[in-house]
Design a protein around this motif. Structure first.
Motif, PDB file in Angstrom:
ATOM      1  N   ARG A 327       0.859  -0.783  -0.253  1.00  0.00           N
ATOM      2  CA  ARG A 327       0.180   0.494  -0.089  1.00  0.00           C
ATOM      3  C   ARG A 327       1.043   1.058   0.108  1.00  0.00           C
ATOM      4  N   ALA A 328       2.418   1.232   0.640  1.00  0.00           N
ATOM      5  CA  ALA A 328       2.800   2.660   0.756  1.00  0.00           C
ATOM      6  C   ALA A 328       3.647   2.506  -0.375  1.00  0.00           C
ATOM      7  N   GLY A 329       3.635   1.557  -1.264  1.00  0.00           N
ATOM      8  CA  GLY A 329       4.709   1.566  -2.627  1.00  0.00           C
ATOM      9  C   GLY A 329       5.639   1.118  -2.427  1.00  0.00           C
ATOM     10  N   LEU A 330       6.289   0.920  -1.601  1.00  0.00           N
ATOM     11  CA  LEU A 330       7.850   0.193  -1.332  1.00  0.00           C
ATOM     12  C   LEU A 330       8.246  -1.122  -1.933  1.00  0.00           C
ATOM     13  N   LEU A 331       7.017  -1.933  -2.713  1.00  0.00           N
ATOM     14  CA  LEU A 331       7.299  -3.703  -2.963  1.00  0.00           C
ATOM     15  C   LEU A 331       6.812  -3.466  -4.415  1.00  0.00           C
ATOM     16  N   THR A 332       7.720  -3.708  -5.747  1.00  0.00           N
ATOM     17  CA  THR A 332       6.741  -5.119  -6.831  1.00  0.00           C
ATOM     18  C   THR A 332       7.077  -6.162  -6.854  1.00  0.00           C
ATOM     19  N   SER A 333       6.213  -6.620  -7.198  1.00  0.00           N
ATOM     20  CA  SER A 333       5.855  -8.042  -6.748  1.00  0.00           C
ATOM     21  C   SER A 333       5.609  -8.824  -8.946  1.00  0.00           C
ATOM     22  N   ARG A 334       6.109  -9.791  -8.874  1.00  0.00           N
ATOM     23  CA  ARG A 334       6.148 -10.199 -10.542  1.00  0.00           C
ATOM     24  C   ARG A 334       5.583 -12.605  -9.545  1.00  0.00           C
ATOM     25  N   ARG A 335       4.347 -12.625 -10.347  1.00  0.00           N
ATOM     26  CA  ARG A 335       4.389 -14.087 -10.649  1.00  0.00           C
ATOM     27  C   ARG A 335       5.131 -15.188 -11.575  1.00  0.00           C
ATOM     28  N   ASN A 336       4.980 -15.819 -10.578  1.00  0.00           N
ATOM     29  CA  ASN A 336       6.170 -16.861 -11.450  1.00  0.00           C
ATOM     30  C   ASN A 336       5.321 -18.056 -10.984  1.00  0.00           C
ATOM     31  N   GLY A 337       4.313 -18.479 -12.075  1.00  0.00           N
ATOM     32  CA  GLY A 337       3.473 -20.315 -11.976  1.00  0.00           C
ATOM     33  C   GLY A 337       2.974 -19.853 -10.894  1.00  0.00           C
ATOM     34  N   ARG A 338       2.854 -20.499 -10.110  1.00  0.00           N
ATOM     35  CA  ARG A 338       2.105 -20.878  -8.612  1.00  0.00           C
ATOM     36  C   ARG A 338       2.545 -19.564  -7.497  1.00  0.00           C
ATOM     37  N   HIS A 339       3.952 -19.509  -7.547  1.00  0.00           N
ATOM     38  CA  HIS A 339       4.546 -18.100  -6.562  1.00  0.00           C
ATOM     39  C   HIS A 339       4.652 -17.197  -7.204  1.00  0.00           C
ATOM     40  N   VAL A 340       4.636 -15.974  -5.926  1.00  0.00           N
ATOM     41  CA  VAL A 340       4.355 -14.741  -6.769  1.00  0.00           C
ATOM     42  C   VAL A 340       5.821 -13.474  -5.675  1.00  0.00           C
ATOM     43  N   ARG A 341       7.019 -13.441  -6.594  1.00  0.00           N
ATOM     44  CA  ARG A 341       7.922 -12.996  -5.186  1.00  0.00           C
ATOM     45  C   ARG A 341       7.677 -11.642  -5.454  1.00  0.00           C
ATOM     46  N   TYR A 342       8.364 -10.464  -3.774  1.00  0.00           N
ATOM     47  CA  TYR A 342       8.562  -9.727  -4.475  1.00  0.00           C
ATOM     48  C   TYR A 342      10.054  -8.531  -3.893  1.00  0.00           C
ATOM     49  N   THR A 343      10.035  -7.797  -3.954  1.00  0.00           N
ATOM     50  CA  THR A 343      11.225  -6.875  -3.979  1.00  0.00           C
ATOM     51  C   THR A 343      11.229  -5.561  -3.731  1.00  0.00           C
ATOM     52  N   LEU A 344      11.974  -5.435  -3.700  1.00  0.00           N
ATOM     53  CA  LEU A 344      12.208  -3.862  -2.541  1.00  0.00           C
ATOM     54  C   LEU A 344      12.166  -2.969  -4.430  1.00  0.00           C
ATOM     55  N   ASP A 345      11.359  -2.543  -4.007  1.00  0.00           N
ATOM     56  CA  ASP A 345      11.099  -0.811  -4.773  1.00  0.00           C
ATOM     57  C   ASP A 345      12.155   0.015  -4.855  1.00  0.00           C
ATOM     58  N   LEU A 346      13.487  -0.123  -5.116  1.00  0.00           N
ATOM     59  CA  LEU A 346      13.996   0.834  -4.489  1.00  0.00           C
ATOM     60  C   LEU A 346      14.256   1.969  -5.100  1.00  0.00           C
ATOM     61  N   PRO A 347      13.493   3.250  -6.360  1.00  0.00           N
ATOM     62  CA  PRO A 347      13.537   3.797  -6.337  1.00  0.00           C
ATOM     63  C   PRO A 347      12.239   4.733  -5.262  1.00  0.00           C
ATOM     64  N   GLY A 348      11.591   3.762  -5.066  1.00  0.00           N
ATOM     65  CA  GLY A 348      10.647   4.356  -4.581  1.00  0.00           C
ATOM     66  C   GLY A 348      10.736   4.571  -2.890  1.00  0.00           C
ATOM     67  N   VAL A 349      12.219   3.372  -2.282  1.00  0.00           N
ATOM     68  CA  VAL A 349      12.501   3.546  -1.172  1.00  0.00           C
ATOM     69  C   VAL A 349      13.555   5.319  -0.955  1.00  0.00           C
ATOM     70  N   THR A 350      14.561   5.352  -2.067  1.00  0.00           N
ATOM     71  CA  THR A 350      15.282   6.504  -1.871  1.00  0.00           C
ATOM     72  C   THR A 350      15.001   7.665  -2.362  1.00  0.00           C
ATOM     73  N   ALA A 351      13.858   7.920  -2.675  1.00  0.00           N
ATOM     74  CA  ALA A 351      12.682   8.426  -3.274  1.00  0.00           C
ATOM     75  C   ALA A 351      12.050   9.459  -1.991  1.00  0.00           C
ATOM     76  N   LEU A 352      12.144   8.677  -0.844  1.00  0.00           N
ATOM     77  CA  LEU A 352      11.796   8.706  -0.213  1.00  0.00           C
ATOM     78  C   LEU A 352      12.228  10.668   1.621  1.00  0.00           C
TER      79      LEU A 352
END
Length: 362
Positions: A327-352
């Motif tokens: 909700r805070a816009g600090l993550l990105t996600s990508r589905r790979n089959g049955r799994h969803v992998r989350y990654t830190l949104d570096l630009p969002g954290v950097t811009a904070l």
């Protein structure tokens, strides 16, 4: 947190966009007093200070409380005039009580001396309170407040003379260049206002200025909870070349609402992030568990199950924390089959950091 300007029943012609020489001079004086707020103008400020006569430099320092922390309301005209001299004439017509009280608000840094409280020129209690507040801010503020209360006519004349000297020293040259950009901006705003209405015109001012869905209120996204009602002369929007990143708003009782906004940069610039988004991100990062999760996600994509295993947490607990971060816009996600992998949104954290500073300075 917002400033709300109620405009219900206000005729459309009472919402105006106009340039103000005095407001732009005030923006320049703020840049000179607080160059750290305006890194893009640091070179200009340094050149101006280097070229000032010592007497004028000292006058600017003695009066800087009128524009350093915040701008005195009488320096942002509700009825802009074509020339600085005409606007200074309008300031001269303001009653001493109103002028002094507005000056003391910025000098003392407190709403507690704000109009329509008893005037410190005639009320002994208000006078003592104003001097106590000024003393708490520093010796220079106390001395300025004492001079203002002892002889307001002399101080007003000295301030006007200082502003007139600024015109000769640097304002006239800077205004000649700024006026072209201001005129271009005003043509755009007034055309939008005429052809599409107030909503699109406000949207072109800033992402931090919007029209309420019912059309009865202008909302300015600032770190304050204030409200005012437009009446008399209505609402005035004044563009500024030297004002970025500030949105300056006159909203005190007894004053007509005015918003001074920075004109768009010649090159594309990022729209301001809302205070709600900044708050969500700060709250999301305030929890130690979420910080641990972000530490792991900064090293690469992880699923909910992997995060739960790394930190010894339950799947529902991790899911709840990830939802807050999303909700805070600090993550990105990508589905790979049955799994969803989350990654830190570096630009969002950097811009904070930048977004937080912009929100505070707005």
């Amino acid at each position: 947190m917002t400033l709300r300007i109620h405009i219900g029943g206000l005729p459309s012609e009472r919402v105006r966009f106009a340039a103000s020489p005095l407001a732009e001079l005030t923006a320049m004086l703020h840049v000179l007093a607080e160059p750290g707020h305006h890194p893009q103008l640091a070179g200009w400020a340094g050149d101006v200070w280097a070229g000032l006569r010592p007497e004028l430099a000292e006058r600017l320092r003695e009066s800087e409380f009128l524009w350093r922390s915040s701008q005195a309301d009488f320096l942002i005209p509700a009825r802009p005039r074509p020339t600085l001299a005409e606007e200074l004439d309008d300031v001269d017509r303001i009653d001493d009580d109103i002028y002094v009280t507005a000056a003391l608000v910025t000098t003392c840094g407190s709403d507690r001396v704000r109009f329509p409280a008893p005037s410190p020129l005639t009320d002994a209690t208000a006078r003592r309170r104003a001097l106590d507040l000024a003393q708490a801010r520093g010796a220079a503020q106390e001395a300025f407040a004492e001079r203002m209360l002892a002889d307001p006519a002399a101080v007003r004349a000295r301030v006007r003379h200082t502003l007139e000297q600024c015109a000769e020293a640097f304002f006239d040259a800077a205004w000649a260049g700024a006026a072209v950009r201001l005129a271009t901006d005003l043509r755009l705003k007034n055309d939008l206002l005429k052809r599409q209405g107030l909503g699109p015109a406000l949207a072109s001012v800033s992402g931090a200025v919007t029209l309420a869905p019912d059309g009865d209120c202008i909302i300015v996204d600032k770190l304050q909870d204030k409200a005012t009602t437009a009446h008399g002369t209505g609402v005035t929007f004044i563009p500024s070349v030297f004002g970025r990143p500030h949105l300056v708003a006159v909203h005190a009782p007894g004053w007509h609402p005015v918003v001074q906004y920075p004109v768009a940069e010649p090159s594309p610039s990022q729209e301001p992030v809302s205070l709600e988004t900044v708050t969500l991100r700060l709250e999301a990062l305030a929890h130690p568990v979420r910080l641990r999760l972000l530490r792991t996600l900064a090293r690469g994509p992880h699923t909910t199950g992997e995060l739960a295993h790394v930190w010894g947490l339950s799947l529902p607990e991790v899911s709840r924390h990830l939802a807050v971060l999303r909700r805070a816009g600090l993550l990105t996600s990508r589905r790979n089959g049955r799994h969803v992998r989350y990654t830190l949104d570096l630009p969002g954290v950097t811009a904070l950091g930048t977004d937080l500073l912009a929100a505070v300075l707005r």
